[in-house]
Design a protein around this motif. Sequence first.
Motif, PDB file in Angstrom:
ATOM      1  N   MET A   1     -11.301  -9.456  -8.208  1.00  0.00           N
ATOM      2  CA  MET A   1     -10.502  -8.397  -8.853  1.00  0.00           C
ATOM      3  C   MET A   1      -9.662  -7.660  -7.808  1.00  0.00           C
ATOM      4  SD  MET A   1     -11.969  -5.234 -11.045  1.00  0.00           S
ATOM      5  CE  MET A   1     -10.898  -4.044 -11.805  1.00  0.00           C
ATOM      6  N   LEU A   2      -8.386  -7.520  -8.123  1.00  0.00           N
ATOM      7  CA  LEU A   2      -7.488  -6.856  -7.177  1.00  0.00           C
ATOM      8  C   LEU A   2      -7.616  -5.332  -7.290  1.00  0.00           C
ATOM      9  CD1 LEU A   2      -5.351  -7.884  -5.154  1.00  0.00           C
ATOM     10  CD2 LEU A   2      -3.620  -7.391  -6.889  1.00  0.00           C
ATOM     11  N   ARG A   3      -7.884  -4.695  -6.145  1.00  0.00           N
ATOM     12  CA  ARG A   3      -7.955  -3.226  -6.121  1.00  0.00           C
ATOM     13  C   ARG A   3      -7.095  -2.703  -4.978  1.00  0.00           C
ATOM     14  NH1 ARG A   3     -13.872  -2.863  -7.483  1.00  0.00           N
ATOM     15  NH2 ARG A   3     -13.915  -2.306  -9.678  1.00  0.00           N
ATOM     16  N   THR A   4      -7.009  -1.382  -4.898  1.00  0.00           N
ATOM     17  CA  THR A   4      -6.203  -0.749  -3.850  1.00  0.00           C
ATOM     18  C   THR A   4      -7.123  -0.147  -2.803  1.00  0.00           C
ATOM     19  OG1 THR A   4      -4.557  -0.185  -5.501  1.00  0.00           O
ATOM     20  CG2 THR A   4      -4.490   1.056  -3.431  1.00  0.00           C
ATOM     21  N   LYS A   5      -6.871  -0.469  -1.533  1.00  0.00           N
ATOM     22  CA  LYS A   5      -7.702   0.144  -0.479  1.00  0.00           C
ATOM     23  C   LYS A   5      -6.826   0.991   0.454  1.00  0.00           C
ATOM     24  CE  LYS A   5      -7.333  -3.323   3.129  1.00  0.00           C
ATOM     25  NZ  LYS A   5      -7.929  -4.208   4.079  1.00  0.00           N
ATOM     26  N   ILE A   6      -7.497   1.933   1.097  1.00  0.00           N
ATOM     27  CA  ILE A   6      -6.812   2.716   2.132  1.00  0.00           C
ATOM     28  C   ILE A   6      -6.909   1.915   3.424  1.00  0.00           C
ATOM     29  CG2 ILE A   6      -6.838   4.846   3.503  1.00  0.00           C
ATOM     30  CD1 ILE A   6      -7.809   6.331   1.028  1.00  0.00           C
ATOM     31  N   ALA A   7      -5.754   1.409   3.880  1.00  0.00           N
ATOM     32  CA  ALA A   7      -5.749   0.554   5.074  1.00  0.00           C
ATOM     33  C   ALA A   7      -5.541   1.371   6.347  1.00  0.00           C
ATOM     34  CB  ALA A   7      -4.650  -0.489   4.951  1.00  0.00           C
ATOM     35  N   GLY A   8      -4.945   2.550   6.201  1.00  0.00           N
ATOM     36  CA  GLY A   8      -4.714   3.410   7.361  1.00  0.00           C
ATOM     37  C   GLY A   8      -4.523   4.842   6.904  1.00  0.00           C
ATOM     38  N   ILE A   9      -5.006   5.786   7.699  1.00  0.00           N
ATOM     39  CA  ILE A   9      -4.880   7.204   7.317  1.00  0.00           C
ATOM     40  C   ILE A   9      -4.511   8.040   8.540  1.00  0.00           C
ATOM     41  CG2 ILE A   9      -7.403   7.584   7.589  1.00  0.00           C
ATOM     42  CD1 ILE A   9      -7.099   9.587   5.171  1.00  0.00           C
ATOM     43  N   GLY A  10      -3.681   9.055   8.337  1.00  0.00           N
ATOM     44  CA  GLY A  10      -3.302   9.928   9.447  1.00  0.00           C
ATOM     45  C   GLY A  10      -3.014  11.333   8.954  1.00  0.00           C
ATOM     46  N   GLN A 128      -1.330   1.618  -9.374  1.00  0.00           N
ATOM     47  CA  GLN A 128      -0.773   0.754 -10.447  1.00  0.00           C
ATOM     48  C   GLN A 128       0.197  -0.257  -9.846  1.00  0.00           C
ATOM     49  OE1 GLN A 128      -2.565   1.518 -13.034  1.00  0.00           O
ATOM     50  NE2 GLN A 128      -3.142   3.407 -11.971  1.00  0.00           N
ATOM     51  N   PHE A 129       1.033   0.181  -8.920  1.00  0.00           N
ATOM     52  CA  PHE A 129       1.986  -0.737  -8.280  1.00  0.00           C
ATOM     53  C   PHE A 129       1.254  -1.865  -7.546  1.00  0.00           C
ATOM     54  CE2 PHE A 129       5.449   2.705  -7.957  1.00  0.00           C
ATOM     55  CZ  PHE A 129       6.232   2.106  -8.924  1.00  0.00           C
ATOM     56  N   ILE A 130       0.169  -1.501  -6.881  1.00  0.00           N
ATOM     57  CA  ILE A 130      -0.544  -2.502  -6.071  1.00  0.00           C
ATOM     58  C   ILE A 130      -1.330  -3.461  -6.961  1.00  0.00           C
ATOM     59  CG2 ILE A 130      -2.457  -2.755  -4.433  1.00  0.00           C
ATOM     60  CD1 ILE A 130      -1.198  -0.388  -2.903  1.00  0.00           C
ATOM     61  N   LYS A 131      -2.026  -2.905  -7.956  1.00  0.00           N
ATOM     62  CA  LYS A 131      -2.823  -3.775  -8.835  1.00  0.00           C
ATOM     63  C   LYS A 131      -1.944  -4.740  -9.633  1.00  0.00           C
ATOM     64  CE  LYS A 131      -5.304  -0.609 -10.893  1.00  0.00           C
ATOM     65  NZ  LYS A 131      -6.304   0.280 -11.480  1.00  0.00           N
ATOM     66  N   SER A 132      -0.718  -4.308  -9.918  1.00  0.00           N
ATOM     67  CA  SER A 132       0.184  -5.185 -10.674  1.00  0.00           C
ATOM     68  C   SER A 132       0.787  -6.272  -9.780  1.00  0.00           C
ATOM     69  CB  SER A 132       1.310  -4.362 -11.300  1.00  0.00           C
ATOM     70  OG  SER A 132       2.198  -3.926 -10.282  1.00  0.00           O
ATOM     71  N   GLY A 133       0.556  -6.145  -8.467  1.00  0.00           N
ATOM     72  CA  GLY A 133       1.086  -7.132  -7.537  1.00  0.00           C
ATOM     73  C   GLY A 133       2.508  -6.847  -7.089  1.00  0.00           C
ATOM     74  N   VAL A 170      -1.415   8.087   3.873  1.00  0.00           N
ATOM     75  CA  VAL A 170      -2.223   6.857   3.829  1.00  0.00           C
ATOM     76  C   VAL A 170      -1.311   5.666   3.593  1.00  0.00           C
ATOM     77  CG1 VAL A 170      -4.408   7.871   3.022  1.00  0.00           C
ATOM     78  CG2 VAL A 170      -2.700   7.168   1.341  1.00  0.00           C
ATOM     79  N   VAL A 171      -1.734   4.511   4.133  1.00  0.00           N
ATOM     80  CA  VAL A 171      -1.100   3.236   3.778  1.00  0.00           C
ATOM     81  C   VAL A 171      -2.065   2.542   2.832  1.00  0.00           C
ATOM     82  CG1 VAL A 171      -0.396   0.962   4.612  1.00  0.00           C
ATOM     83  CG2 VAL A 171       0.193   3.014   5.922  1.00  0.00           C
ATOM     84  N   LEU A 172      -1.552   2.166   1.678  1.00  0.00           N
ATOM     85  CA  LEU A 172      -2.394   1.546   0.651  1.00  0.00           C
ATOM     86  C   LEU A 172      -2.041   0.074   0.510  1.00  0.00           C
ATOM     87  CD1 LEU A 172      -1.896   4.579  -1.676  1.00  0.00           C
ATOM     88  CD2 LEU A 172      -4.074   3.950  -0.662  1.00  0.00           C
ATOM     89  N   GLN A 173      -3.072  -0.740   0.440  1.00  0.00           N
ATOM     90  CA  GLN A 173      -2.873  -2.195   0.367  1.00  0.00           C
ATOM     91  C   GLN A 173      -3.800  -2.798  -0.691  1.00  0.00           C
ATOM     92  OE1 GLN A 173      -3.862  -3.606   4.295  1.00  0.00           O
ATOM     93  NE2 GLN A 173      -1.845  -3.106   5.135  1.00  0.00           N
ATOM     94  N   PRO A 174      -3.479  -3.998  -1.157  1.00  0.00           N
ATOM     95  CA  PRO A 174      -4.395  -4.680  -2.079  1.00  0.00           C
ATOM     96  C   PRO A 174      -5.609  -5.240  -1.347  1.00  0.00           C
ATOM     97  CG  PRO A 174      -2.415  -6.004  -1.722  1.00  0.00           C
ATOM     98  CD  PRO A 174      -2.238  -4.754  -0.937  1.00  0.00           C
ATOM     99  N   THR A 175      -6.749  -5.277  -2.044  1.00  0.00           N
ATOM    100  CA  THR A 175      -7.940  -5.932  -1.489  1.00  0.00           C
ATOM    101  C   THR A 175      -8.656  -6.671  -2.607  1.00  0.00           C
ATOM    102  OG1 THR A 175     -10.058  -5.635  -0.374  1.00  0.00           O
ATOM    103  CG2 THR A 175      -9.367  -3.843  -1.800  1.00  0.00           C
TER     104      THR A 175
END
Length: 355
Positions: A1-10, A128-133, A170-175
């Motif tokens: 299942m595609l979800r959104t993760k926090i890949a980087g934070i500052g 929503q943008f990330i989960k939709s691909g 934050v940088v958000l990426q799919p996982t």
Amino acid sequence: MLRTKIAGIGHYVPEKVVTNNDLTRVMDTSDEWIQERTGIKERRYGTKHKETTSTMGTRAAEIAIERAGIQKEDIDFIIFATLSPDYYFPGCGVLLQRELGITKTEIGALDIRNQCSGFVYGLSIADQFIKSGMYKNVLLVGAEMHSMGLEFTTKGRNVTVIFGDGAGAVVLQPTEEEGKGVLTTKLHSDGTYAEKLAFISPGSHGGYHHDKMGLDTDFGFGDEEFGEIFLNHHMIDNNMHYPNMEGQFVFKLAVQKFPEVIMEALTEAGLTPADIDMLVPHQANLRISQFVQKRMGLRDDQVWNNIQKYGNTTAASIPIALCEAWEAGAVKEGDLVCLAAFGSGFTWGSALIRF
Ligand code: ACO
């Protein structure tokens, strides 16, 4: 299942520390009053002419991008939440894009005006943008330069002492990692009491809402055929170009909505307050956070508060607090983090993230 993760934070906060005692030089207040009612000891103010909401957001974004291990050119969408933008328009999203120097890729930039819940709203949109691909690297920023627009007189003290400047990103990426990432987001609003916590002028309202709500406010509108509505001398002379707040009203609603929206997210995810490793509430007021903690039955080590150092930084408060908690090792891989916010609008929301 595609979800959104926090890949980087500052996060970034300006150097200048303003203590409660510093504020007593320009208004009738005291360190004791401010600490007792809000928990705030000091806040940061940006440097005039050198720092803005978008430049502070950029500093936080640079750290988040580096920690995500990507290049700024890899960002494919920007979301910027603030209530204190550099310009009335255009918004801070494009200014951050320029400051970061990512003009070649011509990616989209979206501005969010949801005040204290702006970061949670932004996270939900990015999710929503990330989960939709559609996107793979969304940069979400919350930043505020409140100090440029506060009323530094005794009349403005109930609002001014609360707010501070800062930024988080934050940088958000799919996982596709099992069980990881944003589990759910919950968003709400109710405009019934919009004027209870608001920055009304300048604006195009022309007194409409006040008339309709039966609020007796003189905006000084003359009988000119054109103009004079957005901002006029009467408004400036009467200090109407500053934020106003009915503090007790806000307090009562906040302590009701925070637990409600946290429970809504937990229930949907089949979890309970005991499952939360770290609650990062919007830093509105330490008393509000303490009330929520008690109501939810959470221990001290399950709630992150830093309002003592920074005041209320509105859209920036959650990412600053989350970043500090992560840097301190209080948020680790596998932890369940709950974000929750309530603010002007009124708008409120929550998010559950498995790190
Ligand atoms: N210093 C000294 N006295 C003050 C100050 C100040 N900075 N501000 C107000 N007072 C005075 C008032 O004038 C009033 O005096 P009076 O009794 O002579 O009329 C007295 O203190 C009490 O004022 P209240 O507004 O009733 O004070 P209250 O106990 O409600 O505390 C506060 C005010 C801290 C704003 C509180 O209502 C509150 O925290 N509300 C929640 C709002 C909030 O957190 N907002 C943050 C932004 S919104 C958000 O992020 C959710």
